[in-house]
Design a protein around this motif. Structure first.
Motif, PDB file in Angstrom:
ATOM      1  N   GLY A   9       2.141  14.973   5.994  1.00 16.43           N
ATOM      2  CA  GLY A   9       1.324  14.913   7.208  1.00 16.43           C
ATOM      3  C   GLY A   9       0.288  13.804   7.147  1.00 16.43           C
ATOM      4  O   GLY A   9       0.064  13.077   8.130  1.00 16.43           O
ATOM      5  N   ILE A  10      -0.339  13.648   5.980  1.00 15.79           N
ATOM      6  CA  ILE A  10      -1.347  12.595   5.830  1.00 15.79           C
ATOM      7  C   ILE A  10      -0.697  11.219   5.935  1.00 15.79           C
ATOM      8  O   ILE A  10      -1.247  10.294   6.553  1.00 15.79           O
ATOM      9  N   ALA A  11       0.499  11.084   5.351  1.00 16.20           N
ATOM     10  CA  ALA A  11       1.209   9.796   5.405  1.00 16.20           C
ATOM     11  C   ALA A  11       1.538   9.410   6.843  1.00 16.20           C
ATOM     12  O   ALA A  11       1.453   8.232   7.218  1.00 16.20           O
ATOM     13  N   ARG A  12       1.919  10.389   7.650  1.00 11.97           N
ATOM     14  CA  ARG A  12       2.208  10.098   9.052  1.00 11.97           C
ATOM     15  C   ARG A  12       0.952   9.584   9.762  1.00 11.97           C
ATOM     16  O   ARG A  12       1.005   8.645  10.579  1.00 11.97           O
ATOM     17  N   GLY A  13      -0.173  10.200   9.460  1.00 14.41           N
ATOM     18  CA  GLY A  13      -1.425   9.724  10.042  1.00 14.41           C
ATOM     19  C   GLY A  13      -1.763   8.309   9.585  1.00 14.41           C
ATOM     20  O   GLY A  13      -2.267   7.493  10.370  1.00 14.41           O
ATOM     21  N   LEU A  14      -1.465   8.004   8.309  1.00 16.84           N
ATOM     22  CA  LEU A  14      -1.723   6.654   7.795  1.00 16.84           C
ATOM     23  C   LEU A  14      -0.827   5.631   8.481  1.00 16.84           C
ATOM     24  O   LEU A  14      -1.266   4.513   8.786  1.00 16.84           O
ATOM     25  N   ARG A  15       0.422   5.997   8.726  1.00 15.89           N
ATOM     26  CA  ARG A  15       1.325   5.060   9.398  1.00 15.89           C
ATOM     27  C   ARG A  15       0.829   4.741  10.807  1.00 15.89           C
ATOM     28  O   ARG A  15       0.950   3.605  11.281  1.00 15.89           O
ATOM     29  N   GLU A  16       0.239   5.720  11.456  1.00 15.66           N
ATOM     30  CA  GLU A  16      -0.325   5.468  12.783  1.00 15.66           C
ATOM     31  C   GLU A  16      -1.512   4.512  12.707  1.00 15.66           C
ATOM     32  O   GLU A  16      -1.820   3.818  13.688  1.00 15.66           O
ATOM     33  N   LYS A  17      -2.178   4.469  11.536  1.00 15.02           N
ATOM     34  CA  LYS A  17      -3.305   3.563  11.330  1.00 15.02           C
ATOM     35  C   LYS A  17      -2.850   2.165  10.928  1.00 15.02           C
ATOM     36  O   LYS A  17      -3.673   1.267  10.714  1.00 15.02           O
ATOM     37  N   GLY A  18      -1.538   1.969  10.777  1.00  9.63           N
ATOM     38  CA  GLY A  18      -1.033   0.661  10.399  1.00  9.63           C
ATOM     39  C   GLY A  18      -0.673   0.522   8.944  1.00  9.63           C
ATOM     40  O   GLY A  18      -0.379  -0.594   8.475  1.00  9.63           O
ATOM     41  N   SER A  19      -0.684   1.615   8.182  1.00 10.17           N
ATOM     42  CA  SER A  19      -0.312   1.555   6.773  1.00 10.17           C
ATOM     43  C   SER A  19       1.188   1.302   6.660  1.00 10.17           C
ATOM     44  O   SER A  19       1.989   1.989   7.290  1.00 10.17           O
ATOM     45  N   GLU A  20       1.538   0.335   5.846  1.00 10.05           N
ATOM     46  CA  GLU A  20       2.932  -0.027   5.644  1.00 10.05           C
ATOM     47  C   GLU A  20       3.036  -0.846   4.361  1.00 10.05           C
ATOM     48  O   GLU A  20       2.032  -1.132   3.700  1.00 10.05           O
ATOM     49  N   ARG A  50      -2.387  17.570  13.616  1.00 15.14           N
ATOM     50  CA  ARG A  50      -1.224  17.616  14.526  1.00 15.14           C
ATOM     51  C   ARG A  50      -0.039  16.803  14.019  1.00 15.14           C
ATOM     52  O   ARG A  50       0.829  16.401  14.786  1.00 15.14           O
ATOM     53  N   GLN A  51       0.007  16.525  12.709  1.00  8.67           N
ATOM     54  CA  GLN A  51       1.129  15.783  12.142  1.00  8.67           C
ATOM     55  C   GLN A  51       2.117  16.745  11.490  1.00  8.67           C
ATOM     56  O   GLN A  51       1.739  17.750  10.888  1.00  8.67           O
ATOM     57  N   SER A  52       3.392  16.441  11.579  1.00  7.61           N
ATOM     58  CA  SER A  52       4.428  17.250  10.949  1.00  7.61           C
ATOM     59  C   SER A  52       4.388  17.070   9.431  1.00  7.61           C
ATOM     60  O   SER A  52       4.098  15.982   8.932  1.00  7.61           O
ATOM     61  N   GLU A  53       4.682  18.158   8.715  1.00  6.76           N
ATOM     62  CA  GLU A  53       4.755  18.094   7.254  1.00  6.76           C
ATOM     63  C   GLU A  53       6.199  17.983   6.768  1.00  6.76           C
ATOM     64  O   GLU A  53       6.468  18.134   5.581  1.00  6.76           O
ATOM     65  N   ASP A  54       7.119  17.692   7.692  1.00  6.67           N
ATOM     66  CA  ASP A  54       8.506  17.474   7.293  1.00  6.67           C
ATOM     67  C   ASP A  54       8.627  16.172   6.505  1.00  6.67           C
ATOM     68  O   ASP A  54       7.759  15.292   6.588  1.00  6.67           O
ATOM     69  N   SER A  55       9.730  16.048   5.778  1.00  3.13           N
ATOM     70  CA  SER A  55       9.944  14.874   4.939  1.00  3.13           C
ATOM     71  C   SER A  55      10.007  13.597   5.766  1.00  3.13           C
ATOM     72  O   SER A  55      10.452  13.610   6.929  1.00  3.13           O
ATOM     73  N   LEU A  56       9.557  12.482   5.152  1.00  2.00           N
ATOM     74  CA  LEU A  56       9.607  11.181   5.790  1.00  2.00           C
ATOM     75  C   LEU A  56      10.721  10.352   5.165  1.00  2.00           C
ATOM     76  O   LEU A  56      11.213  10.666   4.077  1.00  2.00           O
ATOM     77  N   ASP A  57      11.089   9.263   5.830  1.00  2.00           N
ATOM     78  CA  ASP A  57      12.013   8.328   5.213  1.00  2.00           C
ATOM     79  C   ASP A  57      11.311   7.649   4.036  1.00  2.00           C
ATOM     80  O   ASP A  57      10.120   7.357   4.105  1.00  2.00           O
ATOM     81  N   PRO A  58      12.016   7.430   2.931  1.00  2.00           N
ATOM     82  CA  PRO A  58      11.368   6.902   1.724  1.00  2.00           C
ATOM     83  C   PRO A  58      10.823   5.492   1.919  1.00  2.00           C
ATOM     84  O   PRO A  58      11.411   4.680   2.633  1.00  2.00           O
ATOM     85  N   GLN A  59       9.683   5.235   1.293  1.00  2.00           N
ATOM     86  CA  GLN A  59       9.027   3.931   1.328  1.00  2.00           C
ATOM     87  C   GLN A  59       8.713   3.507  -0.106  1.00  2.00           C
ATOM     88  O   GLN A  59       8.579   4.338  -0.997  1.00  2.00           O
ATOM     89  N   THR A  60       8.559   2.200  -0.305  1.00  2.00           N
ATOM     90  CA  THR A  60       8.172   1.690  -1.624  1.00  2.00           C
ATOM     91  C   THR A  60       7.114   0.615  -1.442  1.00  2.00           C
ATOM     92  O   THR A  60       7.410  -0.478  -0.926  1.00  2.00           O
ATOM     93  N   ALA A  61       5.880   0.900  -1.868  1.00  2.00           N
ATOM     94  CA  ALA A  61       4.793  -0.068  -1.769  1.00  2.00           C
ATOM     95  C   ALA A  61       5.057  -1.255  -2.690  1.00  2.00           C
ATOM     96  O   ALA A  61       5.703  -1.112  -3.734  1.00  2.00           O
ATOM     97  N   ILE A  62       4.537  -2.421  -2.319  1.00  2.00           N
ATOM     98  CA  ILE A  62       4.783  -3.610  -3.142  1.00  2.00           C
ATOM     99  C   ILE A  62       4.017  -3.564  -4.458  1.00  2.00           C
ATOM    100  O   ILE A  62       4.360  -4.262  -5.407  1.00  2.00           O
TER     101      ILE A  62
END
Length: 503
Positions: free
Chosen positions: A49-60, A136-148
């Motif tokens: 859920g927190i990761a989804r919120g971060l993605r909305e903030k532009g985290s990538e 209000r973010q889902s806690e379901d699994s996300l597609d995998p990511q790998t930070a640089i």
């Protein structure tokens, strides 16, 4: 027979670590701090859920997320949320001044700055808390990511100018860090220092990556550390010599009341350890359980040494364990003779890509080798001994003096807890050695210190002035901000110099 544990293969995305272990041991506690616990299943779900919120903030991928959160289960949640969002976590001290913090944020341009929910961090606009990100973010699994980069720690306290040390490794599992720290699978690691320092961060995360559990102390307390060791059943413990001294200063009957039987290894680093203190710990916990590590955040190379090795090479910080280390003289020539001092230069093993990238600074390099500014020498068996950092050197009357040697002699005094030597202006010799001392409650007289040092140091290395302070001189990770201490004293010299003259 060695017990076998299921672990992700090397190169496995760190974003998938919580899900991997949640499938195997969902209700096992992965982290605890301040009386709160976090299971693998909770870590996996809540970080989604927190990761989804971060993605909305532009985290990538390619972005940094700055975390101004003290040691807590929230900090572990935030780190893994960063991995799942594809961003590199950057753990910062919540006690930073606004000036310090602004300089770092300007360098890193983070996608988000996460602060503690209690509002204990600096007053900075645009910050966000974990509940706000997860709302209000889902806690379901996300597609995998790998930070640089799997981490983006900050340094620069010794120079006054911050820099970001972006790891050269992607956010995937590796056997490098766990191996040189001696961290095995399912370790129960007690982390006694804040994770905004690199070594505590490394060791806590490496333990988690291998399916272990960590207990994070909010504040170091000598007896409290021993109590937590037994309560938690710690098998691996991170310390710095300042902590070791405070523990050893406890009454013997207090220390003896704790078993510490669960501990497989005690590791220390970050600052010089006085020989007498090392010997006392070896006698107390056993030579084969006490380890020391020397390396930089840049992780190009390093040394380790176990207590029984140290007894054969007293004062050494070990033989080279990974990477390559050489010594160069002032002209850039390699020193091959034993017992000859030079500047320590490092590089990673041949064929390995760069282990770091600076943001905001340029490395000190020579012919493909880089230096952290340390001085030292090798003995005939290839064991390294550190002298000091070249930048800390003080020239007194034309003679170069390294503070570490004087500080080590001072800390052999039974009533001196910590000591820092700085150079201050002197009309006669250009500079004078000034000793800043933190003592035990009994205190110590200046003439007692002068006599004590007179038996250990040549006359030109004796401090000319002394100052006793009550506040700690090193932080919880053993670091000292020597330039800041010097600047504070220089600021008062124009008005008065109340430091005491040595007799």
């Amino acid at each position: 027979m060695t017990e076998q544990y299921a672990e992700p293969e090397l190169g496995f995305p760190l974003s998938g670590i919580p899900g991997f272990y949640a499938a195997e041991m969902p209700d096992t506690v992965v982290a605890e701090a301040g009386g709160e616990t976090l299971t693998w299943l909770e870590l996996d779900r809540r970080s989604n859920g927190i990761a989804r919120g971060l993605r909305e903030k532009g985290s990538e991928r390619g972005r940094i997320v700055s975390l101004l959160i003290p040691n807590s289960i929230d900090l572990i949640l935030a780190i893994f949320a960063c991995y799942k969002a594809g961003a590199s976590p950057q753990v910062l001290s919540p006690r930073m001044t606004l000036h310090e913090l602004t300089a770092i944020l300007d360098l890193g341009n983070p996608a988000a700055v996460i602060v503690a929910e209690d509002g204990s961090g600096p007053d900075l606009p645009g910050t966000v808390t974990l509940p706000e990100l997860a709302e209000r973010q889902s806690e379901d699994s996300l597609d995998p990511q790998t930070a640089i980069a799997w981490k983006a720690p900050v340094s620069g306290g010794s120079t006054g100018r911050p820099k970001i040390i972006l790891s050269g490794r992607e956010a995937v599992t590796s056997d490098v860090d766990p191996t040189f720290w001696g961290i095995g699978p399912r370790e129960r690691s007690l982390i006694t220092a804040p994770l905004f320092h690199n070594a505590p961060l490394n060791t806590a995360l490496c333990s988690i990556f291998r399916g272990g559990s960590v207990s994070l102390l909010n504040k170091f307390d000598a007896e409290g550390t021993l109590a937590e060791t037994d309560r938690f059943g710690a098998t691996w413990i991170y310390l710095v010599p300042t902590m070791m001294r405070r523990i050893m200063a406890l009454p013997e009957n207090i220390r003896a009341s704790y078993s510490l039987a669960s501990v497989r290894s005690f590791w220390h680093c970050a600052e010089p350890c006085p020989a007498w203190l090392k010997r006392e710990w070896i006698e107390w916990v056993g030579a084969e359980r006490l380890w020391e590590l020397y390396a930089g955040t840049e992780a190009e190379a390093g040394c380790t040494i176990r207590g029984d090795e140290w007894l054969e090479h007293p004062g050494s910080i070990g033989a080279v364990t990974w990477g390559e280390i050489i010594l160069l003289d002032d002209d850039g020539n390699e020193i091959t003779e034993p017992d000859v001092a030079g500047e320590v230069f490092m590089r990673p093993p041949e064929g390995m890509p760069p282990t770091y990238h600076y943001i905001g600074a340029e490395p000190r390099t020579h012919g493909g080798w880089s230096s952290l500014g340390d001085m030292g020498h090798f003995d005939t068996d290839g064991y390294l001994y550190l002298h000091d950092r070249s930048s800390d050197m003080v020239t007194v009357g034309g003679v170069n003096i390294y503070p570490a040697e004087v500080e080590a002699a001072l800390m052999e005094h039974p009533r001196v807890l910590t000591a820092v030597i700085i150079g201050l202006p002197d009309p006669d010799t250009g500079n004078r050695l000034h000793a800043i001392i933190n003592t035990t409650g009994k205190g110590v007289a200046d003439d007692d210190i002068t006599q004590f040092l007179g038996d250990r140091l040549s006359r030109n290395k004796l401090p000319k002035t002394y100052e006793t302070v009550s506040e700690p001189l090193r932080d919880d990770a053993g670091k000292v901000r020597r330039p800041a201490l010097r600047a504070a004293r220089l600021a008062t010299l124009g008005n008065t110099d109340d430091s005491r003259k040595a007799s």
